[in-house]
Design an enzyme around this catalytic site. Structure first.
Site, PDB file in Angstrom:
ATOM      1  N   TYR A  87       0.847  -1.206   0.000  1.00 42.76           N
ATOM      2  CA  TYR A  87       0.000   0.000   0.000  1.00 42.76           C
ATOM      3  C   TYR A  87       0.879   1.251   0.000  1.00 42.76           C
ATOM      4  O   TYR A  87       0.678   2.174  -0.797  1.00 42.76           O
ATOM      5  CB  TYR A  87      -0.914  -0.015   1.225  1.00 42.76           C
ATOM      6  CG  TYR A  87      -1.810   1.200   1.336  1.00 42.76           C
ATOM      7  CD1 TYR A  87      -2.873   1.385   0.451  1.00 42.76           C
ATOM      8  CD2 TYR A  87      -1.587   2.171   2.319  1.00 42.76           C
ATOM      9  CE1 TYR A  87      -3.691   2.510   0.544  1.00 42.76           C
ATOM     10  CE2 TYR A  87      -2.395   3.285   2.422  1.00 42.76           C
ATOM     11  CZ  TYR A  87      -3.456   3.450   1.542  1.00 42.76           C
ATOM     12  OH  TYR A  87      -4.271   4.562   1.633  1.00 42.76           O
ATOM     13  N   LYS A 133       1.199   4.175  -2.969  1.00 44.16           N
ATOM     14  CA  LYS A 133       0.912   5.599  -2.729  1.00 44.16           C
ATOM     15  C   LYS A 133       2.172   6.450  -2.902  1.00 44.16           C
ATOM     16  O   LYS A 133       2.091   7.608  -3.321  1.00 44.16           O
ATOM     17  CB  LYS A 133       0.320   5.788  -1.327  1.00 44.16           C
ATOM     18  CG  LYS A 133      -1.114   5.261  -1.196  1.00 44.16           C
ATOM     19  CD  LYS A 133      -2.068   6.002  -2.118  1.00 44.16           C
ATOM     20  CE  LYS A 133      -3.523   5.709  -1.810  1.00 44.16           C
ATOM     21  NZ  LYS A 133      -4.448   6.417  -2.708  1.00 44.16           N
TER      22      LYS A 133
HETATM   23  N1  LIG Z   1     -10.200   5.660   3.815  1.00 45.76           N
HETATM   24  C1  LIG Z   1      -9.046   6.051   4.334  1.00 45.76           C
HETATM   25  O1  LIG Z   1      -8.837   6.005   5.563  1.00 45.76           O
HETATM   26  C2  LIG Z   1      -7.960   6.567   3.445  1.00 45.76           C
HETATM   27  C3  LIG Z   1      -6.758   7.003   4.022  1.00 45.76           C
HETATM   28  C4  LIG Z   1      -5.756   7.496   3.202  1.00 45.76           C
HETATM   29  C5  LIG Z   1      -5.942   7.556   1.838  1.00 45.76           C
HETATM   30  N2  LIG Z   1      -7.118   7.111   1.321  1.00 45.76           N
HETATM   31  C6  LIG Z   1      -7.275   7.174  -0.125  1.00 45.76           C
HETATM   32  O2  LIG Z   1      -8.364   8.012  -0.430  1.00 45.76           O
HETATM   33  C7  LIG Z   1      -9.012   7.555  -1.606  1.00 45.76           C
HETATM   34  C8  LIG Z   1     -10.484   7.338  -1.327  1.00 45.76           C
HETATM   35  O3  LIG Z   1     -10.634   6.467  -0.220  1.00 45.76           O
HETATM   36  P1  LIG Z   1     -12.092   6.015   0.251  1.00 45.76           P
HETATM   37  O4  LIG Z   1     -12.021   5.736   1.691  1.00 45.76           O
HETATM   38  O5  LIG Z   1     -13.096   6.968  -0.299  1.00 45.76           O
HETATM   39  O6  LIG Z   1     -12.191   4.618  -0.516  1.00 45.76           O
HETATM   40  P2  LIG Z   1     -13.503   3.811  -0.950  1.00 45.76           P
HETATM   41  O7  LIG Z   1     -14.702   4.291  -0.223  1.00 45.76           O
HETATM   42  O8  LIG Z   1     -13.108   2.367  -0.862  1.00 45.76           O
HETATM   43  O9  LIG Z   1     -13.657   4.217  -2.472  1.00 45.76           O
HETATM   44  C9  LIG Z   1     -12.695   3.852  -3.418  1.00 45.76           C
HETATM   45  C10 LIG Z   1     -13.260   4.136  -4.780  1.00 45.76           C
HETATM   46  O10 LIG Z   1     -12.280   3.798  -5.776  1.00 45.76           O
HETATM   47  C11 LIG Z   1     -12.948   3.042  -6.789  1.00 45.76           C
HETATM   48  N3  LIG Z   1     -12.030   2.186  -7.530  1.00 45.76           N
HETATM   49  C12 LIG Z   1     -11.140   1.290  -7.037  1.00 45.76           C
HETATM   50  N4  LIG Z   1     -10.509   0.679  -8.052  1.00 45.76           N
HETATM   51  C13 LIG Z   1     -11.008   1.212  -9.206  1.00 45.76           C
HETATM   52  C14 LIG Z   1     -10.788   0.985 -10.588  1.00 45.76           C
HETATM   53  N5  LIG Z   1      -9.903   0.062 -11.023  1.00 45.76           N
HETATM   54  N6  LIG Z   1     -11.489   1.701 -11.498  1.00 45.76           N
HETATM   55  C15 LIG Z   1     -12.389   2.623 -11.098  1.00 45.76           C
HETATM   56  N7  LIG Z   1     -12.653   2.873  -9.806  1.00 45.76           N
HETATM   57  C16 LIG Z   1     -11.970   2.172  -8.872  1.00 45.76           C
HETATM   58  C17 LIG Z   1     -13.992   2.241  -6.022  1.00 45.76           C
HETATM   59  O11 LIG Z   1     -14.939   1.719  -6.909  1.00 45.76           O
HETATM   60  P3  LIG Z   1     -15.834   0.426  -6.481  1.00 45.76           P
HETATM   61  O12 LIG Z   1     -16.887   0.997  -5.585  1.00 45.76           O
HETATM   62  O13 LIG Z   1     -16.335  -0.097  -7.768  1.00 45.76           O
HETATM   63  O14 LIG Z   1     -14.891  -0.510  -5.777  1.00 45.76           O
HETATM   64  C18 LIG Z   1     -14.529   3.341  -5.108  1.00 45.76           C
HETATM   65  O15 LIG Z   1     -15.404   4.184  -5.804  1.00 45.76           O
HETATM   66  C19 LIG Z   1      -8.266   6.290  -2.032  1.00 45.76           C
HETATM   67  O16 LIG Z   1      -7.275   6.614  -2.965  1.00 45.76           O
HETATM   68  C20 LIG Z   1      -7.630   5.834  -0.746  1.00 45.76           C
HETATM   69  O17 LIG Z   1      -6.468   5.051  -0.952  1.00 45.76           O
HETATM   70  C21 LIG Z   1      -8.122   6.633   2.078  1.00 45.76           C
END
Ligand SMILES: NC(=O)c1ccc[n+]([C@@H]2O[C@H](COP(=O)([O-])OP(=O)(O)OC[C@H]3O[C@@H](n4cnc5c(N)ncnc54)[C@H](OP(=O)(O)O)[C@@H]3O)[C@@H](O)[C@H]2O)c1
Length: 235
Positions: A153, A157
């Site tokens: 991961y 990133k």
């Molecule tokens: N949540 C945290 O604590 C956290 C912390 C640090 C960074 N982040 C980063 O912030 C961003 C958003 O996080 P989040 O919590 O909102 O995540 P999330 O709710 O799991 O949403 C991730 C989104 O990415 C989409 N996705 C994944 N693979 C894809 C692909 N190949 N093509 C198109 N869409 C794709 C998913 O689509 P599906 O619904 O179809 O799977 C979903 O819409 C991510 O980059 C994550 O790594 C999150």
């Protein structure tokens, strides 16, 4: 870059916790927004329905460069061009290095790095055509700060941050600013369910991160490019 209502914004990960908040932040400022979802969902259409024809959903699996290209073509056609890409697609998996599989590694690199790379490459001709574009990537704190069980991961990133720096330089003279935000743990339903003992009031909320991302796309932030901005809250 003009503020608010003249912006045409494409947001990847539109069905995700952060992606949806980013869509809302721009829509509430009067922008036109295309939300990219991996597969058609009624939920996204419903979430965006209150914004009328300023909000559209576009389908694209960003693991494929060709699907990303089609999604960005459609987004640009439906919005009348693109000024901003917010790349909020991604995924998280952790586990001991000794047993982390190649499939898991591949999933991390694809969801976090390739999806951002493909989205940026596909959006680029439209951003260039607008003569003043913005790209916003979403990194994560583990890209900078070591923690256990996060090799893949963190590396995926870190690759996003490396792309941020490189593209900021490469696109400087095309008047495209490229920045990244680095969340700590975000206050999402998934994180609350996974960490019931934690204090979520310390975590940044999706709306707070979205507001920072919107600011990075404002006129005031036109002089900012190549930034890796921590959005850690009190976590
Ligand atoms: N949540 C945290 O604590 C956290 C912390 C640090 C960074 N982040 C980063 O912030 C961003 C958003 O996080 P989040 O919590 O909102 O995540 P999330 O709710 O799991 O949403 C991730 C989104 O990415 C989409 N996705 C994944 N693979 C894809 C692909 N190949 N093509 C198109 N869409 C794709 C998913 O689509 P599906 O619904 O179809 O799977 C979903 O819409 C991510 O980059 C994550 O790594 C999150």
């Amino acid at each position: 870059m003009e503020d608010g209502k003249d912006l045409r914004v494409v947001v990847t990960g539109g069905t995700g916790a952060l992606g949806l908040a980013v869509c809302r932040a721009f829509l509430e400022a009067g922008a036109r927004v295309a939300a990219v979802e991996r597969r058609p969902s009624e939920r996204l259409a419903k979430e965006l329905s209150g914004f009328g024809d300023r909000a559209v959903a576009v389908v694209g699996d960003l693991s494929s460069a060709e699907a990303a290209r089609r999604a960005m073509e459609e987004a640009a056609a439906r919005l009348g061009g693109l000024r901003v890409l917010c790349s909020a697609a991604g995924a998280f998996e952790m586990g001991p290095f000794a047993t982390f599989t190649d499939e898991q590694l591949e999933r991390m690199m694809t969801a976090n790095f390739r999806s951002a790379y493909h989205a940026a490459q596909a959006a680029l001709p439209h951003l260039v055509a607008s003569r003043h574009g913005k790209i916003l990537f979403v990194g994560a704190r583990p890209a900078l700060t070591a923690g256990p069980q996060m090799v893949a991961y963190a590396a995926s990133k870190a690759a996003v941050l490396s792309m941020t720096r490189s593209l900021a330089v490469e696109l400087l003279h095309q008047n495209i600013q490229v920045n990244a935000v680095l969340p700590s743990t975000i206050d999402t339903p998934a994180n609350r369910a996974a960490m019931p003992e934690a204090d979520p009031s310390r975590w940044p909320k999706p709306e707070q991160i979205a507001a920072v991302m919107r600011w990075l796309c404002s006129k005031e932030a036109d002089i900012v490019s190549g930034a890796e901005l921590p959005v850690y809250g009190r976590a």
